[in-house]
Structures are given as C-alpha cells and as structure tokens.
Write a protein that holds these residues in place. Structure first.
Motif, mmCIF file in Angstrom:
data_model
loop_
_atom_site.group_PDB
_atom_site.id
_atom_site.type_symbol
_atom_site.label_atom_id
_atom_site.label_comp_id
_atom_site.label_asym_id
_atom_site.label_seq_id
_atom_site.Cartn_x
_atom_site.Cartn_y
_atom_site.Cartn_z
ATOM 1 N N GLU A 111 0.843 -1.193 0.000
ATOM 2 C CA GLU A 111 0.000 0.000 0.000
ATOM 3 C C GLU A 111 0.877 1.241 0.000
ATOM 4 O O GLU A 111 1.888 1.306 0.707
ATOM 5 C CB GLU A 111 -0.907 -0.022 1.234
ATOM 6 C CG GLU A 111 -1.868 1.140 1.326
ATOM 7 C CD GLU A 111 -2.793 1.028 2.517
ATOM 8 O OE1 GLU A 111 -3.588 1.955 2.725
ATOM 9 O OE2 GLU A 111 -2.724 0.009 3.238
ATOM 10 N N ASP A 112 0.490 2.220 -0.789
ATOM 11 C CA ASP A 112 1.231 3.494 -0.858
ATOM 12 C C ASP A 112 2.699 3.242 -1.201
ATOM 13 O O ASP A 112 3.610 3.595 -0.446
ATOM 14 C CB ASP A 112 1.118 4.270 0.462
ATOM 15 C CG ASP A 112 -0.325 4.637 0.780
ATOM 16 O OD1 ASP A 112 -1.127 4.753 -0.162
ATOM 17 O OD2 ASP A 112 -0.652 4.786 1.974
ATOM 18 N N ASN A 127 5.643 3.709 -4.183
ATOM 19 C CA ASN A 127 6.017 4.462 -5.381
ATOM 20 C C ASN A 127 7.376 3.987 -5.879
ATOM 21 O O ASN A 127 8.357 3.977 -5.125
ATOM 22 C CB ASN A 127 6.086 5.955 -5.075
ATOM 23 C CG ASN A 127 6.337 6.777 -6.326
ATOM 24 O OD1 ASN A 127 5.524 6.799 -7.243
ATOM 25 N ND2 ASN A 127 7.479 7.445 -6.373
ATOM 26 N N LYS A 145 -2.590 -1.539 -3.252
ATOM 27 C CA LYS A 145 -3.422 -0.341 -3.123
ATOM 28 C C LYS A 145 -2.535 0.891 -3.193
ATOM 29 O O LYS A 145 -1.532 0.985 -2.491
ATOM 30 C CB LYS A 145 -4.193 -0.367 -1.800
ATOM 31 C CG LYS A 145 -5.076 0.856 -1.582
ATOM 32 C CD LYS A 145 -5.796 0.771 -0.237
ATOM 33 C CE LYS A 145 -6.655 2.007 -0.006
ATOM 34 N NZ LYS A 145 -7.354 1.951 1.307
ATOM 35 N N ASN A 146 -2.917 1.822 -4.038
ATOM 36 C CA ASN A 146 -2.148 3.060 -4.196
ATOM 37 C C ASN A 146 -0.684 2.755 -4.535
ATOM 38 O O ASN A 146 0.238 3.272 -3.911
ATOM 39 C CB ASN A 146 -2.215 3.932 -2.940
ATOM 40 C CG ASN A 146 -3.633 4.327 -2.582
ATOM 41 O OD1 ASN A 146 -4.499 4.409 -3.453
ATOM 42 N ND2 ASN A 146 -3.882 4.563 -1.310
ATOM 43 N N THR A 183 2.259 2.709 -7.497
ATOM 44 C CA THR A 183 2.682 3.209 -8.796
ATOM 45 C C THR A 183 4.068 2.684 -9.113
ATOM 46 O O THR A 183 5.005 2.905 -8.338
ATOM 47 C CB THR A 183 2.705 4.753 -8.824
ATOM 48 O OG1 THR A 183 1.390 5.255 -8.549
ATOM 49 C CG2 THR A 183 3.159 5.262 -10.186
ATOM 50 N N GLU A 242 -6.183 -1.867 -6.311
ATOM 51 C CA GLU A 242 -6.963 -0.684 -6.003
ATOM 52 C C GLU A 242 -6.083 0.532 -6.258
ATOM 53 O O GLU A 242 -5.036 0.690 -5.612
ATOM 54 C CB GLU A 242 -7.444 -0.716 -4.544
ATOM 55 C CG GLU A 242 -8.335 0.450 -4.178
ATOM 56 C CD GLU A 242 -8.860 0.358 -2.746
ATOM 57 O OE1 GLU A 242 -9.388 1.375 -2.256
ATOM 58 O OE2 GLU A 242 -8.717 -0.712 -2.123
ATOM 59 N N ASN A 243 -6.491 1.348 -7.212
ATOM 60 C CA ASN A 243 -5.741 2.561 -7.543
ATOM 61 C C ASN A 243 -4.267 2.247 -7.800
ATOM 62 O O ASN A 243 -3.368 2.851 -7.215
ATOM 63 C CB ASN A 243 -5.879 3.607 -6.432
ATOM 64 C CG ASN A 243 -5.350 4.968 -6.854
ATOM 65 O OD1 ASN A 243 -5.420 5.324 -8.034
ATOM 66 N ND2 ASN A 243 -4.801 5.707 -5.904
ATOM 67 N N THR A 244 -4.022 1.286 -8.661
ATOM 68 C CA THR A 244 -2.659 0.839 -8.960
ATOM 69 C C THR A 244 -2.338 1.088 -10.435
ATOM 70 O O THR A 244 -3.149 0.776 -11.313
ATOM 71 C CB THR A 244 -2.492 -0.650 -8.625
ATOM 72 O OG1 THR A 244 -2.546 -0.814 -7.198
ATOM 73 C CG2 THR A 244 -1.163 -1.190 -9.121
ATOM 74 N N LYS A 289 -3.536 1.481 -15.712
ATOM 75 C CA LYS A 289 -4.256 1.230 -14.484
ATOM 76 C C LYS A 289 -4.670 -0.227 -14.394
ATOM 77 O O LYS A 289 -5.098 -0.826 -15.379
ATOM 78 C CB LYS A 289 -5.486 2.122 -14.402
ATOM 79 C CG LYS A 289 -5.151 3.601 -14.157
ATOM 80 C CD LYS A 289 -6.402 4.417 -13.880
ATOM 81 C CE LYS A 289 -6.034 5.865 -13.560
ATOM 82 N NZ LYS A 289 -7.224 6.700 -13.283
#
Length: 477
Positions: free
Chosen positions: A418-419, A421, A446-447, A449, A468-470, A476
């Motif tokens: 999660e989160d 980058n 999740k989240n 990038t 989720e939001n990846t 995406k």
C-alpha cells in the motif's frame, strides 16, 4: 442398546462440517480485519510491547582492565575481565573509549551494555583459532557447533551493544571470505572452502538425518564462517547506533530470541552472504532507523532450514521494520529462504530503497524442501528509486543448490502493498511463481505506482491480485 440411526450420523457429520466451516469463516474474517484498518495499529502495539533493556548507572572502561589502543595488542582478556566485573557488580556499561582496539570474540552477558564511544573502533582478529572453542551457533538455518560469532550472547537477558563507534570484522578476500568458495571473494582452485564434502554437505546431511546438534562439531579443520553478532535464545536485546563492516557472514542474527530492538544501526559490508539482519525463530523484533548496504539481503527473516526448522518449529513473527534505508543487496526486505517453521505478521513501513545493485524490494522465497507458511506480510509507504529484477517477487521454486524438491508444500497468504512508489521497476513490476498444488493467495496492491518495469506483471499459480488505484507503466490495474 439401540443402534445409532443413519439420520443421527448424518446430523453429526453436518455439525462437524458446519463447525469447520465456521472456523474457516472466523479465520477469514480475522484476516479481513487485519488487512484493513487495524494493520498498523497492530504494528504500533508490537513496538510498544517490546521490552527494551535498561542498565545500572555503572561504567567499566576496558582500559581499566588492561586494554591498549592502537589496533595491535590483543585485548580479548581485557574485554572478558571488564564484562565479568560488570556482571559481578550487578550490570552496567562496558565502555570502549576512542581508539582502535584489537580483540578476539566478545561474549556478552546478562545486564551488560557494551558501549562504543564515538571514535572507537573494535577490530576483530584474523587469527581463526581465537574463535575457539566451538559454541552452539547456526549456519544458514542449520544449528551446529562452530567458531564463535564475533559478538555472541547465549541464553542471556538484557544485553545491549550501543554507541557511535565501529565494529570491524576485518573479513576480506584474504580472511574468511575465500571460504565461500568463490573466486570473486579470493578463493583459489585447490584451496579448502565451505562447499567441500566435510563442510556444508556434511552439515546438511546431519540435518536431514536428525543428528543431535552437540554432535555436529565443526570449527577448526572446517571452513564454515561465523556470524558477526548473534544473540542466541536471548530476551530483551538492543543494538543501537553502531556501525558494522567487513563481516565474515551474516551480520545481525537474533535466533530464538524475543524482544529485539535494532535501532539506528549502519551495516556496510559487501562480502559473501553478508545479510544485514536475519531474525530467525524470533518474536517481537523492531528494526528501525537503520541503513543497510550489503553483499546479500538487507533484511532476511528466517525460521530454519528443512528438518531443523520443522524440529524447532518456532515461527518468526510480530516483526516491525520501519524508517530504514536499503541500498545494495539481493533484496530489501526478504522472507526466506530458510523458512521451514514459517513467518507470520511482518510490518514494513516508511522505508526507502534505491540502488542499481538492489535486485528486489520485497521478496519471498521458498520451495518444497523448505515448505513453511508465510502469512500476513504488510508493506506501506515504500519509496523505491531503482531495483534490478522486481518490486515484489514471490518464488516457491527457489533453489540455487541441486535437489530442492521435496514433500513440504509452502503456503503463502495475505501479502499487501500500500502506498508504494517506484521510479524504475527493473525486469518485472510484480513476479509471482506459485505452485499448482498450493497457489499463492491474498496478494493485494493499493495506491501502488510502478514505472519503468520491462514486464509489468508475471503470475503463475496465484489467485488474481486485488488491485486498487494501482498503475504500472502508466496502465491502471
């Protein structure tokens, strides 16, 4: 006596299956809760519950016990005397002042804080006989009697190594490292190495046959390298602020220990198998504010190799890794490969990883000889500059040695990123290789990038990843 009717048997069987189903539902519900809001609260609770040792306000300067600076005089006896006197007086600080102090192995005792003043450097002798007699230790997940670790605590409580000084193992291509058997580390054809029949092949055969540890005697005449710092069956261990360099083998190795804090430590060592920190069969471990620049995994969580892991049967669990920097290494945070007793509840947060020589960010490695259950691995707020191979790699076919297939199917469940980058993802963004008989389950992103991955996702024998939001390479998921 009336015989049981068929209907009664059916009712009983339904009750049993309902009970099993209810239990599975409770386990699934528990995992669902952990995978949501309470994850990081649980991490906070683990850190809060770890006992950090404290010591009486007494100081025992090694120079008062005959130690001489300069790096040429052997101060082994001065260290021993200072520690013994510290213990005799109820504990305190054994102080290493500024200067270079040569010594053999240092054996810590309960209620002793070995403290390196800023400007102090402890040099460990290159005389291998100094690390005898053999002690109860471990090599790559297999227990044995071997050369003493450079810093060793066995069955102690409330021990610490603190300060701003340097521990220098003096391992290099002439000392310890050639035993790895690789010419890149100074080994020459015809010289003995750990791969010779009387070394690792014999040790691993002893492991398979269940030979008692007391009969697995190596040391002199063998070429199995010792760990740098090893806390074996200890409680309340603290390593804080110091630097470790030029290690023979693994660097920080808490094994069968509980309440371990590694805080603000710098590891800068690029030798063979120079893992930065390897908690093994250990519980309640906090690794924080550290810098790892290593020749192998930065942090590798272990739980025994093959038969030894199943014999000991202590999973490593409740481990929090945070605010750390990982540079060179085979992996940033790694689970395995010595993992036969399993690993549970690992929390990684607020870490930075970046190096062209860092191969993976998060890695799980096992096979059907190691087996093991790996469950509840959580990663949050991870900044990755560059990795060579993969951001997340899960491999259940791991094996650099021959004959790595067995009868112990690994189980991998609930891996959450999660989160995260990533600026340069390497060959793969996500690389998962499971088993048809035991697919990887519960991987979620999740989240997340990831940029610059040659292959965004490669999956074999795994449940579909929950995204989720990846975004990977601008796409995406």
């Amino acid at each position: 006596m009336k015989p049981f009717s068929f209907s009664i048997i059916i009712i009983a069987l339904v009750a049993v299956f309902s009970s099993c189903k209810d239990q599975d539902s409770r386990i699934a519900a528990k995992d669902t809760v952990v995978a949501k809001d309470s994850i990081w609260q649980r991490a906070d609770e683990i850190v809060q519950n770890i006992a950090i040792p404290s010591f009486p306000d007494k100081t025992f300067n090694i120079t008062d016990f005959g130690a001489k600076a300069g790096g040429e005089v052997d101060n082994t006896e001065a260290f021993r005397k200072a520690i013994a006197e510290c213990v005799a007086q109820g504990g305190g600080m054994v102080l290493v002042p500024q200067g270079k102090f040569l010594t053999g192995p240092i054996h810590l005792k309960s209620n002793v804080n070995l403290h390196l003043q800023e400007g102090a450097e402890v040099l460990f002798t290159t005389d291998k006989d100094a690390y005898l007699p053999v002690v109860h230790s471990s090599y790559e997940g297999v227990e044995l009697m071997n050369y003493s670790p450079l810093i060793y605590a066995y069955g102690e409580k409330n021990v610490a190594v603190t300060g701003k000084g340097i521990f220098n193992g003096q391992a290099d291509n002439k000392n310890w490292w050639p035993w790895a058997g690789k010419d890149t580390y100074g080994h020459k054809d015809g010289e003995p190495s750990q791969n010779d029949e009387n070394n690792l092949p014999t040790l691993r055969n002893m492991n398979e046959k269940g030979v008692p540890v007391s009969d697995r005697v190596f040391g002199k005449g063998h070429q199995i390298r010792p760990s740098f710092f090893e806390a074996f069956e200890c409680e309340n261990v603290l390593v804080k602020g110091v630097t470790f360099t030029n290690a023979p083998f693994w660097i920080l190795h808490p094994i069968k220990s509980e309440n371990v804090t590694i805080d603000g430590v710098t590891v800068n060592s690029h030798g063979p198998n120079n893992d930065g920190c390897d908690p093994e069969y250990s519980k309640y471990v906090h690794i924080t504010n550290c810098v790892f620049n290593t020749g192998d995994d930065c942090i590798a969580i272990k739980s025994g190799r093959n038969e030894d892991g199943r014999r000991v049967a202590i999973p490593s669990e409740n481990i929090v890794i945070e605010n750390c920097i990982m540079k060179d290494g085979h992996g940033g945070v790694v689970i395995g490969s010595e993992i036969s007793a399993g690993v549970l509840n690992v929390f990684v947060r607020n870490c930075k990883m970046n190096s062209p020589e860092l191969e993976r960010a998060i890695r799980i490695k096992t096979n059907t000889k190691r087996g093991g259950t790996i469950r509840n691995i959580y990663v949050k707020n991870l900044e990755v500059g560059e990795v060579k191979e993969a951001v997340l790699k899960i491999n259940t076919h791991y094996g650099i040695y021959d004959n790595q297939e067995g009868e112990f199917m690994p189980v991998i469940r609930n891996i959450r990123l999660e989160d995260v980058n990533v600026e340069k993802g390497g060959k793969f963004g996500i690389l998962i290789t499971g088993r048809e008989e035991s697919p990887v389950k519960g991987v979620s992103l999740k989240n997340v990038t990831i940029k610059g991955a040659e292959t965004p996702v490669s999956i074999e024998h795994s449940e579909p990843i929950k995204y989720e939001n990846t975004t990977i390479n601008g796409k995406k998921y």
